[in-house]
Design a protein around this motif. Structure first.
Motif, mmCIF file in Angstrom:
data_model
loop_
_atom_site.group_PDB
_atom_site.id
_atom_site.type_symbol
_atom_site.label_atom_id
_atom_site.label_comp_id
_atom_site.label_asym_id
_atom_site.label_seq_id
_atom_site.Cartn_x
_atom_site.Cartn_y
_atom_site.Cartn_z
ATOM 1 N N ALA A 1 1.084 10.967 -10.408
ATOM 2 C CA ALA A 1 0.024 10.234 -10.444
ATOM 3 C C ALA A 1 -0.331 8.873 -9.197
ATOM 4 O O ALA A 1 -2.185 8.844 -8.723
ATOM 5 C CB ALA A 1 -0.495 9.736 -12.340
ATOM 6 N N ALA A 2 0.826 8.509 -9.051
ATOM 7 C CA ALA A 2 0.779 6.968 -8.695
ATOM 8 C C ALA A 2 0.901 7.813 -6.335
ATOM 9 O O ALA A 2 0.378 6.992 -6.044
ATOM 10 C CB ALA A 2 1.518 6.132 -8.486
ATOM 11 N N GLY A 3 1.245 8.772 -6.378
ATOM 12 C CA GLY A 3 1.385 9.542 -4.868
ATOM 13 C C GLY A 3 2.390 9.315 -4.696
ATOM 14 O O GLY A 3 2.817 9.340 -3.463
ATOM 15 N N GLY A 4 2.959 8.869 -5.349
ATOM 16 C CA GLY A 4 4.579 8.322 -5.087
ATOM 17 C C GLY A 4 5.259 10.238 -4.847
ATOM 18 O O GLY A 4 5.233 10.754 -5.254
ATOM 19 N N SER A 5 6.736 10.102 -4.898
ATOM 20 C CA SER A 5 7.293 11.901 -4.743
ATOM 21 C C SER A 5 7.894 12.241 -6.226
ATOM 22 O O SER A 5 8.531 11.319 -6.580
ATOM 23 C CB SER A 5 7.993 11.369 -3.419
ATOM 24 O OG SER A 5 9.135 9.973 -4.020
ATOM 25 N N ALA A 6 8.039 13.155 -6.486
ATOM 26 C CA ALA A 6 8.451 13.775 -7.645
ATOM 27 C C ALA A 6 10.336 13.664 -8.270
ATOM 28 O O ALA A 6 10.503 14.416 -7.190
ATOM 29 C CB ALA A 6 8.014 14.733 -8.390
ATOM 30 N N THR A 7 10.911 13.525 -9.210
ATOM 31 C CA THR A 7 12.600 13.713 -8.903
ATOM 32 C C THR A 7 12.836 15.073 -8.989
ATOM 33 O O THR A 7 12.021 15.864 -9.870
ATOM 34 C CB THR A 7 12.458 12.619 -10.488
ATOM 35 O OG1 THR A 7 12.590 11.940 -10.497
ATOM 36 C CG2 THR A 7 14.357 13.044 -11.058
ATOM 37 N N GLN A 8 13.422 15.385 -8.122
ATOM 38 C CA GLN A 8 13.793 16.822 -8.180
ATOM 39 C C GLN A 8 15.149 17.427 -9.451
ATOM 40 O O GLN A 8 15.332 16.485 -9.898
ATOM 41 C CB GLN A 8 14.380 16.718 -6.908
ATOM 42 C CG GLN A 8 13.897 16.881 -5.658
ATOM 43 C CD GLN A 8 14.044 16.776 -4.295
ATOM 44 O OE1 GLN A 8 15.366 17.445 -4.514
ATOM 45 N NE2 GLN A 8 13.702 17.059 -2.882
ATOM 46 N N LYS B 1 0.991 -1.395 0.219
ATOM 47 C CA LYS B 1 0.157 0.165 -0.139
ATOM 48 C C LYS B 1 0.811 1.125 0.059
ATOM 49 O O LYS B 1 0.145 2.675 -0.252
ATOM 50 C CB LYS B 1 -0.993 -0.413 1.422
ATOM 51 C CG LYS B 1 -2.088 -1.024 0.939
ATOM 52 C CD LYS B 1 -2.676 -1.617 1.648
ATOM 53 C CE LYS B 1 -4.422 -1.909 2.295
ATOM 54 N NZ LYS B 1 -5.023 -1.561 3.368
ATOM 55 N N ASP B 2 2.110 1.035 0.746
ATOM 56 C CA ASP B 2 3.612 3.078 0.357
ATOM 57 C C ASP B 2 3.881 2.193 -0.526
ATOM 58 O O ASP B 2 5.052 3.096 -0.867
ATOM 59 C CB ASP B 2 3.935 2.398 1.872
ATOM 60 C CG ASP B 2 4.418 1.311 2.515
ATOM 61 O OD1 ASP B 2 4.877 0.135 0.943
ATOM 62 O OD2 ASP B 2 5.703 1.006 2.640
ATOM 63 N N HIS B 3 2.982 1.915 -1.646
ATOM 64 C CA HIS B 3 3.973 1.639 -3.321
ATOM 65 C C HIS B 3 5.841 1.685 -2.969
ATOM 66 O O HIS B 3 6.193 1.440 -3.866
ATOM 67 C CB HIS B 3 4.357 2.709 -3.753
ATOM 68 C CG HIS B 3 3.027 3.402 -4.395
ATOM 69 N ND1 HIS B 3 2.567 3.416 -5.421
ATOM 70 C CD2 HIS B 3 1.571 4.218 -3.697
ATOM 71 C CE1 HIS B 3 1.130 4.181 -5.425
ATOM 72 N NE2 HIS B 3 0.489 4.535 -4.234
ATOM 73 N N THR B 4 5.609 1.338 -2.398
ATOM 74 C CA THR B 4 6.680 -0.043 -2.030
ATOM 75 C C THR B 4 6.459 -2.484 -2.406
ATOM 76 O O THR B 4 5.387 -1.988 -2.742
ATOM 77 C CB THR B 4 7.918 -0.081 -0.600
ATOM 78 O OG1 THR B 4 7.206 -0.381 0.344
ATOM 79 C CG2 THR B 4 7.850 1.139 -0.084
#
Length: 439
Positions: free
Chosen positions: A415-422, A345-348
Motif C-alpha cells: 500500500a505504501a509503495g515498498g517491496s513485499a516480503t517474499q 520520499k524513497d521511504h527511507t
C-alpha cells in the motif's frame, strides 16, 4: 538348501524395513520443510536485533506510524507558582462606643456593600441629638430677636436718634447668634453620624469570617480586634514572581495599557481553575531573589479560588506565528539533543536533529529549526529504526479490527509503495500466525 532360503528371507525383510524408513523420513522432511523455511525467512528478516534490526535483509521494510509536519500559531507561556489573595480584606470595627445589641450575619455568609451586620445601642446618641436640636431652636429664637432689634436700631440711627456704638454692638450680637446656630447644626450632624455609626454595615462585598464579638458585649472605637472580617473574593487576585530576565517581554505589554492572559491551575497543574489577566507589575526587583512580583486578577464568579490557596499560574507572554509543529510523540531525546526520524520520499528514514520550541497542548510540539511544513516523521516504531532503514507507513485502513495491531507488513508495504516480503516458493503463509500450512 534350507539355510540359504532362510538367509535370503532375512535379507529381503531388511531391505523392506529400510525402504519403509527411508520413505517415512522423506515424508517427514517434505511435511515440515515449509514451516522451517518460513521460520528461517522470518528470522533472517528480523535478524539478531528483532524486526528491522542489524540482521535485516536488504530490501525489507519496517512498519511504522507517521505524522505530518504542519504549521500553527503556538502560544508562548511563562509558568510560576502563585498565591491567591483577596482583592480586599476589611476588619469591621465599631466607630462609636456602646453595647452590641444585635448581630445580623451568619459566619461565612456572602454580604453586599452597605449590608447591615450589627447594631449598637443608639439611645445615648439619640438623646444627645435631641439636646443639640433644643439648643439650636433656642439660639435660632435669640437670633431672630437680635435681627429685629438690629432693624429698629438702623432706623433710629438714620434719624440720628441712636449712637453708632449701639448699632455696632447689635450687629455683633446678630453675628454671635449666627455662629452659635452653626455650631448647633454641626453638633446635630455629629450626633446623627454617631447614630448612623451605631448601625455597623459592610464596607465591601464579600464573605464574612468568624464572629469575633457576641451580642451583649461592650464595643469601643479603640478596639483593634473588630467584630468580623470581610474578604472580597470576587474578583480574586493571584500574586507571583517571575525571573528578572522576563521583564523586557512583560513590560512591552503592561506599559502599553494592555493585559496578558493568565490561567490558574490546581497544585497538580492538571485542572484549569480560572481565566484572568495580568495588569500589574511591581516597580522594583527583589534583589534577594532576582525576581519581580506581579499580580493577576480573576473574576472568580464560581469562587473556585480561595484566599491563601497555592496555584500554578500560566501566563501567555507571546505567540509564535505559523510555527512548525510536529506530533509530540515523534520527538526523541539523546545525549546529543533532540531529534526525529524524518521519512524521505524513497521511504527511507534519516535521523534529523531539531531545535524545539514551546509545546502546543499535550499532543504537539513546536520545532524552531530542522524541519519544514509538509515533511513526515515517524511517531511509532522508532526503536526499530536506524539511518537509511526502509519503512512502510501503517495507515488507519491497515490496522487490525480486533485490537488495532498492525496488519501484515507485506500488505502495508504494497500500500505504501515498498517491496513485499517474499514467501517460500510453492507454499502460502498466514500473516497472522506466521506458520506455514500445506495446500
Amino acid at each position: 538348501m534350507t539355510q540359504t532360503t532362510i538367509k535370503f528371507s532375512l535379507s529381503r525383510r531388511r531391505k523392506i524395513i529400510f525402504t519403509i524408513l527411508v520413505v517415512l523420513i522423506a515424508l517427514l522432511v517434505w511435511h515440515f520443510w515449509p514451516a522451517a523455511g518460513s521460520r528461517g525467512g522470518e528470522a533472517q528478516m528480523q535478524g539478531p536485533g528483532g524486526p528491522g534490526g542489524p540482521g535485516m535483509r536488504h530490501g525489507l521494510t519496517t512498519p511504522v506510524h507517521a505524522g505530518d509536519v504542519t504549521t500553527a500559531d503556538v502560544p508562548i507561556y511563562l509558568t510560576a507558582l502563585g498565591t491567591v489573595i483577596p482583592n480586599a480584606t476589611v476588619t469591621v470595627t465599631s466607630r462609636v462606643d456602646g453595647q452590641l445589641t444585635h448581630v445580623f450575619f451568619t459566619e461565612g455568609q456572602k454580604v453586599e456593600a452597605g449590608q447591615l451586620l450589627a447594631q449598637i445601642d443608639p439611645r445615648s446618641y439619640q438623646a444627645t441629638l435631641a439636646q443639640y436640636q433644643g439648643d439650636l431652636n433656642q439660639n435660632q429664637a435669640l437670633l431672630k430677636s437680635a435681627e429685629l432689634t438690629l432693624a429698629r436700631y438702623r432706623k433710629l440711627f438714620a434719624q440720628d436718634s441712636l449712637s453708632r456704638q449701639d448699632l455696632d454692638s447689635q450687629i455683633a450680637t446678630v453675628g454671635q447668634y449666627s455662629g452659635v446656630i452653626k455650631a448647633d447644626q454641626a453638633q446635630i450632624a455629629a450626633a446623627k453620624l454617631n447614630i448612623d455609626f451605631a448601625r455597623i454595615t459592610s464596607p465591601i462585598s464579600g464573605r464574612v469570617g468568624l464572629r469575633l464579638v457576641d451580642a451583649g458585649n461592650m464595643v469601643h472605637s479603640s478596639d483593634t480586634t473588630g467584630i468580623v472580617t470581610v474578604t472580597q473574593t470576587q474578583p480574586a487576585a493571584v500574586t507571583f514572581s517571575v525571573p528578572q530576565n522576563n521583564i523586557p517581554t512583560l513590560l512591552k505589554a503592561l506599559h502599553n495599557d494592555k493585559s496578558l492572559a493568565a490561567t490558574a491551575f490546581d497544585q497538580d497543574g492538571s485542572t484549569a481553575l480560572a481565566q484572568g489577566s495580568v495588569r500589574f507589575i511591581s516597580n522594583q526587583i527583589d534583589t534577594s531573589t532576582g525576581s519581580v512580583e506581579m499580580k493577576a486578577l480573576f473574576a472568580n464568579q464560581d469562587e473556585v479560588l480561595y484566599p491563601n490557596q497555592f496555584v500554578n499560574l500560566r501566563l501567555q507572554v507571546g505567540t509564535l506565528k505559523q510555527a512548525v509543529v510536529i506530533p509530540a510523540q515523534a520527538l526523541q531525546l539523546s545525549s546529543d539533543g533532540s531529534f526525529v526520524w524524518l521519512i524521505n520520499k524513497d521511504h527511507t528514514v534519516t535521523r534529523k536533529a531539531v531545535q524545539t520550541g514551546p509545546a502546543l497542548g499535550d499532543t504537539q510540539q513546536a520545532v524552531l529549526s530542522g524541519l519544514a511544513a509538509g515533511d513526515r516523521v515517524v511517531t511509532e516504531g522508532i526503536d526499530r529504526l536506524s539511518s537509511g532503514s526502509k519503512v512502510s507507513i501503517i495507515t488507519a485502513a491497515g490496522m487490525n479490527a480486533a485490537g488495532d495491531a498492525p496488519a501484515a507488513p507485506a500488505d502495508n508495504m504494497n500500500a505504501a509503495g515498498g517491496s513485499a516480503t517474499q514467501a517460500v516458493p510453492g507454499k502460502n503463509t498466514q500473516a497472522a500466525s506466521g506458520t506455514g500450512k500445506e495446500k
